[in-house]
Design a protein around this motif. Structure first.
Motif, PDB file in Angstrom:
ATOM      1  N   VAL A  87       0.877  -1.191   0.211  1.00 18.23           N
ATOM      2  CA  VAL A  87       0.095   0.173  -0.015  1.00 18.23           C
ATOM      3  C   VAL A  87       0.764   1.285  -0.033  1.00 18.23           C
ATOM      4  N   LEU A  88       2.141   1.147   0.904  1.00 15.09           N
ATOM      5  CA  LEU A  88       3.118   2.336   0.758  1.00 15.09           C
ATOM      6  C   LEU A  88       3.542   2.767  -0.467  1.00 15.09           C
ATOM      7  N   SER A  89       3.894   1.624  -1.217  1.00 11.27           N
ATOM      8  CA  SER A  89       4.808   1.713  -2.606  1.00 11.27           C
ATOM      9  C   SER A  89       3.524   2.372  -3.567  1.00 11.27           C
ATOM     10  N   LEU A  90       2.252   2.078  -3.347  1.00 16.25           N
ATOM     11  CA  LEU A  90       1.357   2.519  -4.222  1.00 16.25           C
ATOM     12  C   LEU A  90       1.307   3.926  -4.236  1.00 16.25           C
ATOM     13  N   GLY A  91       1.454   4.512  -3.192  1.00 15.45           N
ATOM     14  CA  GLY A  91       1.617   6.196  -2.870  1.00 15.45           C
ATOM     15  C   GLY A  91       2.821   6.593  -3.810  1.00 15.45           C
ATOM     16  N   LEU A  92       3.835   6.019  -3.897  1.00 15.51           N
ATOM     17  CA  LEU A  92       5.053   6.329  -4.440  1.00 15.51           C
ATOM     18  C   LEU A  92       4.897   6.222  -6.046  1.00 15.51           C
ATOM     19  N   MET A  93       4.472   4.860  -6.431  1.00 16.84           N
ATOM     20  CA  MET A  93       3.909   4.768  -8.000  1.00 16.84           C
ATOM     21  C   MET A  93       2.961   5.537  -8.586  1.00 16.84           C
ATOM     22  N   VAL A  94       1.671   5.264  -7.875  1.00 16.57           N
ATOM     23  CA  VAL A  94       0.366   5.996  -8.186  1.00 16.57           C
ATOM     24  C   VAL A  94       0.425   7.385  -8.179  1.00 16.57           C
ATOM     25  N   GLY A  95       1.129   7.691  -7.065  1.00 17.72           N
ATOM     26  CA  GLY A  95       1.341   9.266  -6.725  1.00 17.72           C
ATOM     27  C   GLY A  95       1.896  10.123  -7.730  1.00 17.72           C
ATOM     28  N   THR A  96       3.132   9.476  -8.155  1.00 17.15           N
ATOM     29  CA  THR A  96       4.050  10.363  -9.314  1.00 17.15           C
ATOM     30  C   THR A  96       3.455  10.099 -10.620  1.00 17.15           C
ATOM     31  N   ILE A  97       2.665   8.908 -10.867  1.00 13.81           N
ATOM     32  CA  ILE A  97       2.086   9.151 -12.009  1.00 13.81           C
ATOM     33  C   ILE A  97       0.872  10.024 -12.185  1.00 13.81           C
ATOM     34  N   ALA A  98       0.270  10.133 -11.037  1.00 18.89           N
ATOM     35  CA  ALA A  98      -0.851  11.186 -11.014  1.00 18.89           C
ATOM     36  C   ALA A  98      -0.725  12.501 -11.072  1.00 18.89           C
ATOM     37  N   ILE A  99       0.627  12.883 -10.527  1.00 15.18           N
ATOM     38  CA  ILE A  99       1.129  14.370 -10.639  1.00 15.18           C
ATOM     39  C   ILE A  99       1.401  14.391 -12.280  1.00 15.18           C
ATOM     40  N   VAL A 100       1.966  13.833 -12.936  1.00 13.87           N
ATOM     41  CA  VAL A 100       2.068  13.766 -14.446  1.00 13.87           C
ATOM     42  C   VAL A 100       0.892  13.948 -15.201  1.00 13.87           C
ATOM     43  N   ASP A 101       0.140  12.975 -14.820  1.00 10.27           N
ATOM     44  CA  ASP A 101      -1.226  13.126 -15.458  1.00 10.27           C
ATOM     45  C   ASP A 101      -2.072  14.062 -15.218  1.00 10.27           C
ATOM     46  N   LEU A 102      -2.182  14.761 -14.037  1.00  2.00           N
ATOM     47  CA  LEU A 102      -2.735  16.112 -13.450  1.00  2.00           C
ATOM     48  C   LEU A 102      -2.115  17.188 -14.370  1.00  2.00           C
ATOM     49  N   ARG A 103      -0.949  17.342 -14.488  1.00  5.30           N
ATOM     50  CA  ARG A 103      -0.178  18.160 -15.385  1.00  5.30           C
ATOM     51  C   ARG A 103      -0.544  18.096 -16.908  1.00  5.30           C
ATOM     52  N   LEU A 104      -0.699  16.980 -17.304  1.00  3.73           N
ATOM     53  CA  LEU A 104      -0.998  16.575 -18.919  1.00  3.73           C
ATOM     54  C   LEU A 104      -2.490  17.401 -19.011  1.00  3.73           C
ATOM     55  N   LEU A 105      -3.488  17.220 -18.029  1.00  4.35           N
ATOM     56  CA  LEU A 105      -4.608  17.772 -18.094  1.00  4.35           C
ATOM     57  C   LEU A 105      -4.686  19.194 -17.679  1.00  4.35           C
ATOM     58  N   GLY A 106      -3.581  19.780 -17.581  1.00  5.59           N
ATOM     59  CA  GLY A 106      -3.713  21.271 -17.284  1.00  5.59           C
ATOM     60  C   GLY A 106      -4.217  21.731 -15.841  1.00  5.59           C
ATOM     61  N   VAL A 107      -4.177  20.876 -15.093  1.00 14.06           N
ATOM     62  CA  VAL A 107      -4.719  20.909 -13.572  1.00 14.06           C
ATOM     63  C   VAL A 107      -3.844  21.320 -12.463  1.00 14.06           C
ATOM     64  N   VAL A 108      -2.585  20.612 -12.793  1.00 12.23           N
ATOM     65  CA  VAL A 108      -1.628  21.253 -11.783  1.00 12.23           C
ATOM     66  C   VAL A 108      -0.184  21.795 -12.525  1.00 12.23           C
TER      67      VAL A 108
END
Ligand code: HEM
Length: 167
Positions: free
Chosen positions: A35-56
């Motif tokens: 569960v903790l490594s989920l934060g590392l993997m999906v967390g970093t993927i989500a930051i890039v995805d939200l940038r691609l969507l122009g959110v962050v």
């Protein structure tokens, strides 16, 4: 008994898989790292995805965000795969019959495919659009699909426990 179930039964009965299953500490410890490594993997993927969507981070070039995060994503993925594999081995026959686990693996495969297609299409042309606040539609579709699929993997991961068959 199907061939796949025979393989799961063989894995399930391996001495180290049995040791994980019967230990009071090992299984919860593995699940905690999972569960903790989920934060590392999906967390970093989500930051890039939200940038691609122009959110962050809208005014930061995509590559300046994605490149430094990629090693953390791969470390997280390696930890997810290794702890997930050990959790699976300990419950292999149960996971064989677990619809949430099967759907999780399907969504995991689709999420991986989506990342591959993105990297070899839109992302390979990032020099052309990387600094734009709103990247091309192909990149935004990949980002939306990624967020949806990884959310599905997490929900199915959590749902596994609700479909356990205690024989
Ligand atoms: C790489 C992306 C993955 C993500 C995001 C993910 C996510 C999750 C989540 C959120 C849980 C629930 C944890 C809990 O309820 O405490 C879970 C449990 C589990 N995962 Fe994963 N997982 C991933 C990969 C894998 C892989 C590759 C496998 C095995 C091949 C796996 C096997 C398991 C098993 C067996 C459990 C259930 C343990 C149980 O509650 O009995 N996971 N996962």
């Amino acid at each position: 008994m199907t061939a796949l179930l025979q393989v799961c039964a063989w894995i399930h009965d391996l001495p180290w898989a049995t040791a994980i299953r019967e230990s009071e500490i090992t299984f919860p410890a593995l699940e905690t790292v999972h569960v903790l490594s989920l934060g590392l993997m999906v967390g970093t993927i989500a930051i890039v995805d939200l940038r691609l969507l122009g959110v962050v981070l809208r005014h930061e070039p995509v590559a300046r965000i994605a490149a430094p995060l990629l090693p953390a994503t791969w470390i997280g993925f390696g930890l997810m795969l290794s702890t997930g594999g050990l959790l699976f081995a300990a419950e292999a026959t149960d996971m064989y019959a677990n619809p949430a686990f099967r759907l999780k693996l399907l969504l995991l495969g689709l999420a991986g495919l989506n990342m591959l297609v993105f990297h070899f299409t839109s992302y390979s042309r990032r020099v052309r659009w990387g600094s734009e606040v709103s990247p091309p539609v192909g990149a935004r579709i990949a980002a939306a699909a990624s967020l949806t699929l990884w959310t599905g993997v997490i929900i199915m991961g959590r749902a596994i426990a609700y479909f356990h068959h205690h024989g």
